[in-house]
Design a protein around this motif. Sequence first.
Motif, short mmCIF file in Angstrom:
data_model
loop_
_atom_site.label_atom_id
_atom_site.label_comp_id
_atom_site.label_asym_id
_atom_site.label_seq_id
_atom_site.Cartn_x
_atom_site.Cartn_y
_atom_site.Cartn_z
N ILE A 82 1.15 -1.07 0.03
CA ILE A 82 0.12 0.34 0.48
C ILE A 82 0.84 0.97 -0.13
O ILE A 82 0.78 2.18 -0.41
CB ILE A 82 -1.20 0.08 1.56
CG1 ILE A 82 -2.10 -0.52 1.06
CG2 ILE A 82 -1.57 1.27 1.81
CD1 ILE A 82 -2.85 -1.10 2.24
N VAL A 83 2.02 1.36 1.04
CA VAL A 83 3.02 2.01 1.21
C VAL A 83 3.48 2.31 -0.61
O VAL A 83 3.93 3.84 -0.97
CB VAL A 83 3.95 2.06 2.27
CG1 VAL A 83 4.64 3.62 2.13
CG2 VAL A 83 3.10 2.09 3.27
N PHE A 84 4.12 1.33 -0.92
CA PHE A 84 5.00 1.55 -2.00
C PHE A 84 4.28 1.86 -3.31
O PHE A 84 4.66 2.65 -4.36
CB PHE A 84 5.59 -0.37 -2.25
CG PHE A 84 5.85 0.04 -3.40
CD1 PHE A 84 6.94 0.32 -3.63
CD2 PHE A 84 5.13 -0.33 -4.67
CE1 PHE A 84 7.88 -0.13 -5.28
CE2 PHE A 84 5.44 -0.81 -6.35
CZ PHE A 84 7.23 0.21 -6.24
N SER A 85 3.04 1.60 -3.32
CA SER A 85 1.73 1.65 -4.07
C SER A 85 1.63 3.46 -4.49
O SER A 85 1.11 4.36 -5.36
CB SER A 85 0.16 0.86 -4.43
OG SER A 85 1.01 -0.02 -4.40
N GLY A 86 1.34 3.78 -3.53
CA GLY A 86 0.89 5.02 -2.50
C GLY A 86 2.36 6.34 -3.92
O GLY A 86 2.07 6.90 -4.02
#
Lengths: 371, 81
Positions: A82-86
């Motif tokens: 989630i953090v990476f995609s954001g």
Amino acid sequence: MHSDLLLVLVVGTALAFDFTNGFHDTANVVATSISTRALPPRVAIGMASLLNFAGAFISLAVAATVAKGIVDPSVVALQPAIVFSGLIGAISWNVVTWYYGLPSSSSHALIGGVVGAAFAANGSSGVMGDGLVGKVVVPAIVAPILAFLVAGFGILVCYRIVGRLRPGPVGAGFRFGQVMSGGMLALAHGTNDAQKTMGVIVLALVSHGDISPNHIHVPSWVVITAASAIALGTYAGGWRIIRTLGSRIIKMDPAQGFAAQGSGAAVILAASHVGYPLSTTHTISGAVMGAGAAKRLSAVRWGVAGNIVAAWLLTLPASAGIGAAVYGATRIFGVNSEAGPVIVAVLILIGTMLAFGRRLRRGSPLTAPQA
Amino acid sequence: MLASKVVEWSKIGQLVYSALGVALAVTIAFSIAVAGATRFAELRRDGAMARATAWAALAVAGLAVVAAAIVLGIVVMAKKS
């Protein structure tokens, strides 16, 4: 607890975003000083870079807001993707808006990206809607309007006090003032923007199990690396946006430059004090428009201003859409798989290099000239 | 009702009045400093030293207010951490 490779990838991407944040937002800090010739481009950018670095150490209130006020840290803890995609959503939007020379908000790109990915992963339960509206959307509306009004009043007061004096010494005085107000703006930018990356790295550390979701804090190494990345990005200096903000919205005189920078710094510092992850881009663009419109409404190129406002409105949904799409793509390889993020990181790197290469081939300067 | 729950109006209010107050105070003070320095230079060239000194004092006072505002801004931020 997730793999170390995934943590390294997420932290590296966060620092890459921080670099693009500095590169993209250099214009906020230096454009007015350069356009009124208060400082030569390289000196202005060097000073902004140093003060951005210093500013990152002053306060951590915004980092805490990003880390626990927008998305649910306990949801993010389960899926570092989630953090990476954001982050990929934010970097992509920053590169697109840099390509078109538009001063959009890196902060909103980051928040939009993380919210989009969290929404794709867990639906509305992963997003703290109240925090998003109260801490992001409302300040996003208030900040540029406030900066517009403050700079407008400010420049009217300036002209009232110095209007009958000889323009030469007055211009020289306000150029000196711009060195101070630009310095404060750079400090405020470092304080406000470097913290957003710190907040995201903290989310990744929560996800990795290094920090408890119930006891959020920012480790020293996170502060130092985030400060360094934003300072390096600022020093690289995105010339395309500097040109838009410095001379395409209004042709500024030194008094207008001082009023815009001073008002922008005051709004950003006040926002940082109350813990709002405010967009420095919205604030300084609003201040530049206010300083121009107060002198003469027709002095503002409203077509350029309209394009900028359109980019602002698109930033949150566009970066959220990219964040959600990237999350979907990484998910193909399995939840918490390392393959998905690695492939996406390589693709985004290639895409960014192609965008820079295309601009270089067209003869556009990427960084600020010496003079 | 919903807006009052979601939006922290007290923080928004604090943001508005502190930004407006500080920015206008700094702008007025620095404009006075520029005006003071400009008039000081003109009057000194004309030999009116008494009036030149008064304008110089005004310029210094304006700069002092700006310096105080800068220090105050940094202190306020540092306390927040």
